[in-house]
Motif scaffolding. Structure first.
Motif, PDB file in Angstrom:
ATOM      1  N   TYR A 246       0.842  -1.198   0.000  1.00 45.88           N
ATOM      2  CA  TYR A 246       0.000   0.000   0.000  1.00 45.88           C
ATOM      3  C   TYR A 246       0.879   1.249   0.000  1.00 45.88           C
ATOM      4  N   LEU A 247       1.844   1.260   0.871  1.00 40.38           N
ATOM      5  CA  LEU A 247       2.735   2.419   0.970  1.00 40.38           C
ATOM      6  C   LEU A 247       3.578   2.590  -0.285  1.00 40.38           C
ATOM      7  N   ALA A 248       3.976   1.492  -0.912  1.00 43.51           N
ATOM      8  CA  ALA A 248       4.773   1.575  -2.135  1.00 43.51           C
ATOM      9  C   ALA A 248       3.990   2.246  -3.247  1.00 43.51           C
ATOM     10  N   VAL A 249       2.685   1.941  -3.331  1.00 50.97           N
ATOM     11  CA  VAL A 249       1.850   2.611  -4.338  1.00 50.97           C
ATOM     12  C   VAL A 249       1.786   4.109  -4.038  1.00 50.97           C
ATOM     13  N   LEU A 250       1.681   4.478  -2.768  1.00 51.39           N
ATOM     14  CA  LEU A 250       1.637   5.900  -2.419  1.00 51.39           C
ATOM     15  C   LEU A 250       2.953   6.590  -2.766  1.00 51.39           C
ATOM     16  N   LEU A 251       4.060   5.937  -2.518  1.00 53.17           N
ATOM     17  CA  LEU A 251       5.358   6.526  -2.847  1.00 53.17           C
ATOM     18  C   LEU A 251       5.487   6.775  -4.345  1.00 53.17           C
ATOM     19  N   THR A 252       5.116   5.782  -5.137  1.00 55.62           N
ATOM     20  CA  THR A 252       5.250   5.931  -6.587  1.00 55.62           C
ATOM     21  C   THR A 252       4.225   6.929  -7.134  1.00 55.62           C
ATOM     22  N   THR A 253       3.055   6.996  -6.509  1.00 57.96           N
ATOM     23  CA  THR A 253       2.057   7.994  -6.912  1.00 57.96           C
ATOM     24  C   THR A 253       2.577   9.396  -6.639  1.00 57.96           C
ATOM     25  N   ALA A 254       3.196   9.588  -5.480  1.00 51.97           N
ATOM     26  CA  ALA A 254       3.751  10.899  -5.142  1.00 51.97           C
ATOM     27  C   ALA A 254       4.848  11.293  -6.119  1.00 51.97           C
ATOM     28  N   ASP A 255       5.684  10.326  -6.502  1.00 54.12           N
ATOM     29  CA  ASP A 255       6.744  10.618  -7.472  1.00 54.12           C
ATOM     30  C   ASP A 255       6.142  10.968  -8.835  1.00 54.12           C
ATOM     31  N   TRP A 256       5.077  10.278  -9.208  1.00 54.65           N
ATOM     32  CA  TRP A 256       4.384  10.580 -10.462  1.00 54.65           C
ATOM     33  C   TRP A 256       3.798  11.987 -10.417  1.00 54.65           C
ATOM     34  N   ALA A 257       3.186  12.350  -9.302  1.00 54.59           N
ATOM     35  CA  ALA A 257       2.537  13.654  -9.183  1.00 54.59           C
ATOM     36  C   ALA A 257       3.533  14.807  -9.323  1.00 54.59           C
ATOM     37  N   ARG A 258       4.778  14.594  -8.905  1.00 56.87           N
ATOM     38  CA  ARG A 258       5.796  15.642  -9.055  1.00 56.87           C
ATOM     39  C   ARG A 258       5.968  16.042 -10.505  1.00 56.87           C
ATOM     40  N   GLU A 259       5.746  15.109 -11.411  1.00 56.56           N
ATOM     41  CA  GLU A 259       5.933  15.355 -12.850  1.00 56.56           C
ATOM     42  C   GLU A 259       4.623  15.597 -13.585  1.00 56.56           C
ATOM     43  N   HIS A 260       3.492  15.434 -12.905  1.00 56.36           N
ATOM     44  CA  HIS A 260       2.189  15.535 -13.565  1.00 56.36           C
ATOM     45  C   HIS A 260       1.227  16.343 -12.689  1.00 56.36           C
ATOM     46  N   ARG A 261       1.581  17.594 -12.430  1.00 59.36           N
ATOM     47  CA  ARG A 261       0.779  18.400 -11.521  1.00 59.36           C
ATOM     48  C   ARG A 261      -0.655  18.573 -12.001  1.00 59.36           C
ATOM     49  N   ASP A 262      -0.851  18.839 -13.281  1.00 57.83           N
ATOM     50  CA  ASP A 262      -2.199  19.118 -13.784  1.00 57.83           C
ATOM     51  C   ASP A 262      -3.125  17.920 -13.594  1.00 57.83           C
ATOM     52  N   ALA A 263      -2.616  16.719 -13.845  1.00 61.89           N
ATOM     53  CA  ALA A 263      -3.434  15.514 -13.660  1.00 61.89           C
ATOM     54  C   ALA A 263      -3.711  15.287 -12.180  1.00 61.89           C
ATOM     55  N   ALA A 264      -2.733  15.596 -11.328  1.00 61.72           N
ATOM     56  CA  ALA A 264      -2.948  15.487  -9.883  1.00 61.72           C
ATOM     57  C   ALA A 264      -4.001  16.485  -9.419  1.00 61.72           C
ATOM     58  N   VAL A 265      -3.956  17.688  -9.972  1.00 59.06           N
ATOM     59  CA  VAL A 265      -4.949  18.716  -9.627  1.00 59.06           C
ATOM     60  C   VAL A 265      -6.346  18.249  -9.991  1.00 59.06           C
ATOM     61  N   LEU A 266      -6.511  17.673 -11.177  1.00 61.57           N
ATOM     62  CA  LEU A 266      -7.829  17.208 -11.612  1.00 61.57           C
ATOM     63  C   LEU A 266      -8.369  16.130 -10.669  1.00 61.57           C
ATOM     64  N   ALA A 267      -7.502  15.220 -10.254  1.00 65.11           N
ATOM     65  CA  ALA A 267      -7.932  14.168  -9.332  1.00 65.11           C
ATOM     66  C   ALA A 267      -8.371  14.761  -8.001  1.00 65.11           C
ATOM     67  N   LEU A 268      -7.602  15.711  -7.490  1.00 65.11           N
ATOM     68  CA  LEU A 268      -7.903  16.271  -6.183  1.00 65.11           C
ATOM     69  C   LEU A 268      -9.084  17.236  -6.218  1.00 65.11           C
ATOM     70  N   ALA A 269      -9.322  17.857  -7.352  1.00 65.15           N
ATOM     71  CA  ALA A 269     -10.515  18.692  -7.475  1.00 65.15           C
ATOM     72  C   ALA A 269     -11.761  17.835  -7.303  1.00 65.15           C
ATOM     73  N   GLU A 270     -11.737  16.634  -7.875  1.00 61.62           N
ATOM     74  CA  GLU A 270     -12.873  15.727  -7.695  1.00 61.62           C
ATOM     75  C   GLU A 270     -12.916  15.197  -6.270  1.00 61.62           C
ATOM     76  N   GLU A 271     -11.752  14.884  -5.704  1.00 59.59           N
ATOM     77  CA  GLU A 271     -11.691  14.384  -4.327  1.00 59.59           C
ATOM     78  C   GLU A 271     -12.281  15.377  -3.338  1.00 59.59           C
ATOM     79  N   THR A 272     -12.065  16.664  -3.580  1.00 63.05           N
ATOM     80  CA  THR A 272     -12.479  17.697  -2.637  1.00 63.05           C
ATOM     81  C   THR A 272     -13.765  18.407  -3.057  1.00 63.05           C
ATOM     82  N   ALA A 273     -14.366  17.965  -4.156  1.00 59.65           N
ATOM     83  CA  ALA A 273     -15.582  18.600  -4.687  1.00 59.65           C
ATOM     84  C   ALA A 273     -15.363  20.099  -4.870  1.00 59.65           C
ATOM     85  N   SER A 274     -14.226  20.451  -5.465  1.00 60.84           N
ATOM     86  CA  SER A 274     -13.905  21.860  -5.715  1.00 60.84           C
ATOM     87  C   SER A 274     -13.352  21.996  -7.133  1.00 60.84           C
TER      88      SER A 274
END
Length: 356
Positions: free
Chosen positions: A253-281
């Protein structure tokens, strides 16, 4: 509520449960793109969301950690309270994404400087809940931090209780999802209080929609420990017996989070889209509420600052009477699963082949 089934690794398709707060979390991004689910499906394990359960008492485990075989990433108040109440959990990682923390006043308010809070009425939510009153802890700490920064004594203001009901966190888009700030906002707009605390993307939306003004931005303070509140730092917690019975699954579980965080460093816009849905904003509110560089701070760690922030928050909750008892934060943290996850993270690149 049906009795939860404890993970049976010998069964055909054992299940694990997860939950996360509607704020920027690595778990939120990883579940949004189904990377967590795919990684565990490869091991023959089904991953289920507490927040998606039709049973309110299953969803309540987000606050009391009472469900077996569950992971939780999010605000620190429920896991601290659950540990203080006797739940045998462990912190296996911590994330720290700073969020906007402001004191809001009406635009026509005579308050112009933080020192003007002297003698004023500050709105403080008070919820009738079986668990800990998360909102009250967050707002109280935010208000007290603001008073300290403004050099206004605590006894020089009046805290006005604004009544609220039980918490029920559901998946974004479900009826009843998210928190309800209507009563607190109404008290400000109607002049029953002079200032309220607000944080994150919701503070941006509240300010814009209702023409409010930020009297003080706590998040502008350079010391991260001054910025500690319910949302920072955010522990990743898991039941101790799961770590003992299936340490490889916890590390996965933690390994997926680590690799997701590393991915997000290079893909901010896609991370933003995911979190906008997560936060209903909106994507704009994410960047305003959590900063343009939030995507650089999603990686779970157990740094001294993260640990210290968690301990300071526990001390605050105990001092203010929110906890039934004390406990040692240092012994609550287990670094072994995260260390093992670092070794696994390099093997998960296949999860991201179709990622944007």
């Amino acid at each position: 509520m049906s009795t939860p089934t404890v993970l049976n690794l010998d069964s055909g398709c054992p299940a694990l449960w997860y939950s996360r707060c509607p704020v920027p979390t690595t778990s939120g991004i990883a579940q949004h793109y189904r990377w967590l689910h795919r990684a565990f499906a490869e091991r023959g394990v089904e991953l289920q969301s507490l927040r998606a359960s039709a049973d309110a008492r299953v969803r309540e485990a987000h606050y009391n950690h009472a469900h077996p075989d569950m992971f939780r990433e999010g605000g620190n108040v429920p896991p601290i309270w659950a540990r203080s109440s006797g739940q045998d959990t462990l912190v296996v990682g911590i994330t720290w994404v700073d969020e906007r923390q402001v004191l809001l006043v009406r635009d026509d308010s005579p308050l112009r400087e933080p020192s003007d809070l002297q003698g004023r009425r500050l709105g403080l939510p008070k919820h009738h809940t079986r668990n800990v009153d998360i909102a009250r802890t967050a707002h109280l700490r935010g208000l007290l931090t603001a008073l300290e920064l403004a050099e206004v004594p605590r006894e020089a203001v009046a805290f006005v209780d604004i009544e609220g009901g039980e918490f029920d966190l559901r998946e974004t888009g479900q009826a009843g999802a998210g928190g309800d700030r209507a009563d607190l906002l109404a008290a400000l707009l109607e002049g029953r209080v002079d200032a309220i605390y607000a944080k994150g993307a919701s503070s941006v939306a509240l300010q814009a929609k209702h023409g409010l003004r930020a009297l003080l931005d706590i998040n502008a303070h350079p010391d991260p420990l001054v910025r500690v509140n319910a949302g920072t730092p955010r522990p990743i917690t898991v039941n101790r017996d799961l770590v003992q019975r299936a340490p490889e699954l916890v590390s996965q579980y933690l390994a997926v989070l680590l690799t997701t965080a590393d991915w997000a460093r290079e893909h901010r816009d896609a991370a933003v889209l995911a979190l906008a849905e997560e936060t209903a904003s909106s994507p704009e509110s994410i960047l305003q509420g959590y900063g343009e560089s939030f995507h650089l701070h999603l990686r779970p760690a157990l740094s001294d600052t993260y640990r210290q922030g968690l301990a300071l928050q526990k001390d605050f909750l105990l001092r203010e009477g929110f906890l039934p008892g004390d406990f040692d934060v240092a012994s609550w943290i287990d670094p072994a699963p995260l260390a093992a996850a670092e070794a696994l993270a390099g093997e998960l690149g296949w999860l991201f082949r179709d990622a944007r």
